[in-house]
Motif scaffolding. Sequence first.
Motif, PDB file in Angstrom:
ATOM      1  N   ALA A   5     -55.703  26.392 -76.069  1.00  0.00           N
ATOM      2  CA  ALA A   5     -54.860  26.034 -75.109  1.00  0.00           C
ATOM      3  C   ALA A   5     -54.198  24.568 -75.694  1.00  0.00           C
ATOM      4  O   ALA A   5     -53.202  24.223 -75.304  1.00  0.00           O
ATOM      5  CB  ALA A   5     -55.779  25.541 -73.809  1.00  0.00           C
ATOM      6  N   TYR A   6     -55.098  23.943 -76.598  1.00  0.00           N
ATOM      7  CA  TYR A   6     -54.510  22.350 -76.996  1.00  0.00           C
ATOM      8  C   TYR A   6     -53.485  22.835 -77.871  1.00  0.00           C
ATOM      9  O   TYR A   6     -52.220  22.232 -77.745  1.00  0.00           O
ATOM     10  CB  TYR A   6     -55.634  21.695 -77.909  1.00  0.00           C
ATOM     11  N   CYS A   7     -53.415  23.763 -78.626  1.00  0.00           N
ATOM     12  CA  CYS A   7     -52.352  24.374 -79.792  1.00  0.00           C
ATOM     13  C   CYS A   7     -51.105  24.852 -79.011  1.00  0.00           C
ATOM     14  O   CYS A   7     -50.235  24.640 -79.422  1.00  0.00           O
ATOM     15  CB  CYS A   7     -53.053  25.394 -80.663  1.00  0.00           C
ATOM     16  N   GLN A   8     -51.625  25.610 -77.929  1.00  0.00           N
ATOM     17  CA  GLN A   8     -50.323  25.894 -76.968  1.00  0.00           C
ATOM     18  C   GLN A   8     -49.573  24.925 -76.491  1.00  0.00           C
ATOM     19  O   GLN A   8     -48.099  24.783 -76.589  1.00  0.00           O
ATOM     20  CB  GLN A   8     -50.842  26.976 -75.923  1.00  0.00           C
ATOM     21  N   THR A   9     -50.326  23.888 -75.998  1.00  0.00           N
ATOM     22  CA  THR A   9     -49.709  22.555 -75.190  1.00  0.00           C
ATOM     23  C   THR A   9     -48.867  22.076 -76.589  1.00  0.00           C
ATOM     24  O   THR A   9     -47.751  21.524 -76.210  1.00  0.00           O
ATOM     25  CB  THR A   9     -50.671  21.848 -74.711  1.00  0.00           C
ATOM     26  N   MET A  10     -49.364  21.769 -77.586  1.00  0.00           N
ATOM     27  CA  MET A  10     -48.910  20.951 -78.828  1.00  0.00           C
ATOM     28  C   MET A  10     -47.475  21.647 -79.268  1.00  0.00           C
ATOM     29  O   MET A  10     -46.624  21.311 -79.754  1.00  0.00           O
ATOM     30  CB  MET A  10     -49.822  20.608 -79.784  1.00  0.00           C
ATOM     31  N   ALA A  11     -47.585  22.925 -79.370  1.00  0.00           N
ATOM     32  CA  ALA A  11     -46.327  23.888 -79.916  1.00  0.00           C
ATOM     33  C   ALA A  11     -45.219  23.437 -78.762  1.00  0.00           C
ATOM     34  O   ALA A  11     -44.232  23.485 -79.270  1.00  0.00           O
ATOM     35  CB  ALA A  11     -47.223  25.345 -79.909  1.00  0.00           C
ATOM     36  N   ARG A  12     -45.545  23.684 -77.553  1.00  0.00           N
ATOM     37  CA  ARG A  12     -44.364  23.374 -76.647  1.00  0.00           C
ATOM     38  C   ARG A  12     -43.769  21.987 -76.666  1.00  0.00           C
ATOM     39  O   ARG A  12     -42.786  21.678 -76.651  1.00  0.00           O
ATOM     40  CB  ARG A  12     -45.031  23.848 -75.191  1.00  0.00           C
ATOM     41  N   TYR A  13     -44.746  21.095 -76.721  1.00  0.00           N
ATOM     42  CA  TYR A  13     -44.348  19.701 -76.810  1.00  0.00           C
ATOM     43  C   TYR A  13     -43.657  19.778 -78.226  1.00  0.00           C
ATOM     44  O   TYR A  13     -42.431  18.715 -78.033  1.00  0.00           O
ATOM     45  CB  TYR A  13     -45.620  18.659 -76.832  1.00  0.00           C
ATOM     46  N   ASN A  14     -44.181  20.034 -79.156  1.00  0.00           N
ATOM     47  CA  ASN A  14     -43.423  20.163 -80.582  1.00  0.00           C
ATOM     48  C   ASN A  14     -42.062  20.380 -80.385  1.00  0.00           C
ATOM     49  O   ASN A  14     -40.894  19.867 -80.907  1.00  0.00           O
ATOM     50  CB  ASN A  14     -44.008  20.780 -81.711  1.00  0.00           C
ATOM     51  N   ALA A  15     -41.849  21.573 -79.544  1.00  0.00           N
ATOM     52  CA  ALA A  15     -40.548  22.337 -79.475  1.00  0.00           C
ATOM     53  C   ALA A  15     -39.662  21.627 -78.792  1.00  0.00           C
ATOM     54  O   ALA A  15     -38.612  21.141 -79.024  1.00  0.00           O
ATOM     55  CB  ALA A  15     -40.623  23.622 -79.056  1.00  0.00           C
ATOM     56  N   ASN A  16     -40.075  20.725 -77.715  1.00  0.00           N
ATOM     57  CA  ASN A  16     -39.280  20.126 -76.684  1.00  0.00           C
ATOM     58  C   ASN A  16     -38.962  18.930 -77.439  1.00  0.00           C
ATOM     59  O   ASN A  16     -37.788  18.569 -77.491  1.00  0.00           O
ATOM     60  CB  ASN A  16     -40.407  19.807 -75.664  1.00  0.00           C
ATOM     61  N   MET A  17     -39.633  18.133 -78.113  1.00  0.00           N
ATOM     62  CA  MET A  17     -39.565  16.960 -78.885  1.00  0.00           C
ATOM     63  C   MET A  17     -38.678  17.127 -79.876  1.00  0.00           C
ATOM     64  O   MET A  17     -37.474  16.260 -80.401  1.00  0.00           O
ATOM     65  CB  MET A  17     -40.849  16.317 -79.493  1.00  0.00           C
ATOM     66  N   ASN A  18     -38.669  18.307 -80.661  1.00  0.00           N
ATOM     67  CA  ASN A  18     -37.608  18.606 -81.547  1.00  0.00           C
ATOM     68  C   ASN A  18     -36.433  18.897 -81.262  1.00  0.00           C
ATOM     69  O   ASN A  18     -35.175  18.553 -81.801  1.00  0.00           O
ATOM     70  CB  ASN A  18     -38.039  19.878 -82.667  1.00  0.00           C
ATOM     71  N   ASP A  19     -36.194  19.639 -79.884  1.00  0.00           N
ATOM     72  CA  ASP A  19     -34.771  19.752 -79.450  1.00  0.00           C
ATOM     73  C   ASP A  19     -34.259  18.452 -79.072  1.00  0.00           C
ATOM     74  O   ASP A  19     -33.042  18.167 -79.368  1.00  0.00           O
ATOM     75  CB  ASP A  19     -35.046  20.569 -78.108  1.00  0.00           C
ATOM     76  N   GLN A  20     -35.038  17.411 -78.557  1.00  0.00           N
ATOM     77  CA  GLN A  20     -34.637  16.315 -78.072  1.00  0.00           C
ATOM     78  C   GLN A  20     -34.081  15.646 -79.283  1.00  0.00           C
ATOM     79  O   GLN A  20     -33.063  15.102 -79.369  1.00  0.00           O
ATOM     80  CB  GLN A  20     -35.763  15.421 -77.288  1.00  0.00           C
ATOM     81  N   LEU A  21     -34.856  15.626 -80.462  1.00  0.00           N
ATOM     82  CA  LEU A  21     -34.639  14.722 -81.607  1.00  0.00           C
ATOM     83  C   LEU A  21     -32.965  15.148 -82.269  1.00  0.00           C
ATOM     84  O   LEU A  21     -32.329  14.501 -82.578  1.00  0.00           O
ATOM     85  CB  LEU A  21     -35.716  15.059 -82.628  1.00  0.00           C
ATOM     86  N   TYR A  22     -33.071  16.584 -82.287  1.00  0.00           N
ATOM     87  CA  TYR A  22     -31.800  17.282 -82.818  1.00  0.00           C
ATOM     88  C   TYR A  22     -30.843  16.959 -81.951  1.00  0.00           C
ATOM     89  O   TYR A  22     -29.530  16.711 -82.584  1.00  0.00           O
ATOM     90  CB  TYR A  22     -32.029  18.853 -83.045  1.00  0.00           C
ATOM     91  N   ASN A  23     -30.911  17.004 -80.530  1.00  0.00           N
ATOM     92  CA  ASN A  23     -29.674  16.507 -79.968  1.00  0.00           C
ATOM     93  C   ASN A  23     -29.274  15.161 -80.241  1.00  0.00           C
ATOM     94  O   ASN A  23     -28.248  14.872 -80.044  1.00  0.00           O
ATOM     95  CB  ASN A  23     -30.116  16.720 -78.418  1.00  0.00           C
ATOM     96  N   ALA A  24     -30.189  14.268 -80.284  1.00  0.00           N
ATOM     97  CA  ALA A  24     -29.833  13.103 -80.505  1.00  0.00           C
ATOM     98  C   ALA A  24     -29.356  12.680 -82.000  1.00  0.00           C
ATOM     99  O   ALA A  24     -28.008  11.973 -82.046  1.00  0.00           O
ATOM    100  CB  ALA A  24     -31.075  11.957 -80.621  1.00  0.00           C
ATOM    101  N   CYS A  25     -29.792  13.552 -83.215  1.00  0.00           N
ATOM    102  CA  CYS A  25     -29.004  13.465 -84.277  1.00  0.00           C
ATOM    103  C   CYS A  25     -27.710  14.129 -84.471  1.00  0.00           C
ATOM    104  O   CYS A  25     -26.870  13.838 -85.171  1.00  0.00           O
ATOM    105  CB  CYS A  25     -30.126  14.078 -85.376  1.00  0.00           C
ATOM    106  N   ALA A  26     -27.465  15.009 -83.598  1.00  0.00           N
ATOM    107  CA  ALA A  26     -26.208  15.716 -83.475  1.00  0.00           C
ATOM    108  C   ALA A  26     -25.142  14.711 -83.160  1.00  0.00           C
ATOM    109  O   ALA A  26     -23.931  15.041 -83.497  1.00  0.00           O
ATOM    110  CB  ALA A  26     -26.152  16.856 -82.573  1.00  0.00           C
ATOM    111  N   THR A  27     -25.498  13.460 -82.441  1.00  0.00           N
ATOM    112  CA  THR A  27     -24.441  12.552 -81.962  1.00  0.00           C
ATOM    113  C   THR A  27     -23.931  11.659 -82.961  1.00  0.00           C
ATOM    114  O   THR A  27     -23.225  10.847 -82.752  1.00  0.00           O
ATOM    115  CB  THR A  27     -24.906  11.772 -80.835  1.00  0.00           C
ATOM    116  N   ILE A  28     -24.413  11.592 -84.098  1.00  0.00           N
ATOM    117  CA  ILE A  28     -24.213  10.969 -85.425  1.00  0.00           C
ATOM    118  C   ILE A  28     -23.545  11.709 -86.462  1.00  0.00           C
ATOM    119  O   ILE A  28     -23.819  12.760 -86.633  1.00  0.00           O
ATOM    120  CB  ILE A  28     -25.467   9.975 -85.868  1.00  0.00           C
TER     121      ILE A  28
END
Length: 163
Positions: A5-28
């Motif tokens: 369950a910890y790994c499942q939570t972290m996997a989803r957090y990881n994907a969410n944060m990566n999506d947020q990060l790539y959206n920010a990086c796409a603006t530069i």
Amino acid sequence: MITPAYCQTMARYNANMNDQLYNACATIADQQRRADMKLFFKSIHGTLDHLMFGDIAWLSRFMGKDSEVPEFGAILYPDFSELAEARKEWDQKIIEWADHLEQSWLESDFSYVSKVDGSSRTKPAWLLATHMFNHSTHHRGQLTAALSQLDIDFGVADLPFVL
């Protein structure tokens, strides 16, 4: 000891944060993503690519595909759009891995050969799974600081507020 369950939570957090990060990086501009910002892997792009290396390396090992672990230090995705597409694919693979993870695997020892120094190591699987997620969080922290220096607001990254 961690749980699936910890790994499942972290996997989803990881994907969410990566999506947020790539959206920010796409603006530069690409030139700015490649500029030396004194990060461990110099640029924003270099650090994003290194994050891919880490996730590909660990997940490939965990799935018994050691031959798919890339060479350390190689640029895997020189093109940002290809890197962003690969990021989404690997984030989904991490989620699928976590969703099928069993406690017995986490409680076992795991052996691998490091691409950094060529050494064989055996460590508890739960420790290595934790490291995979921690490694990503560590380098995303560097990237959010770099984005902040460029006046780009990354947004909320706190686990309790994201999921």
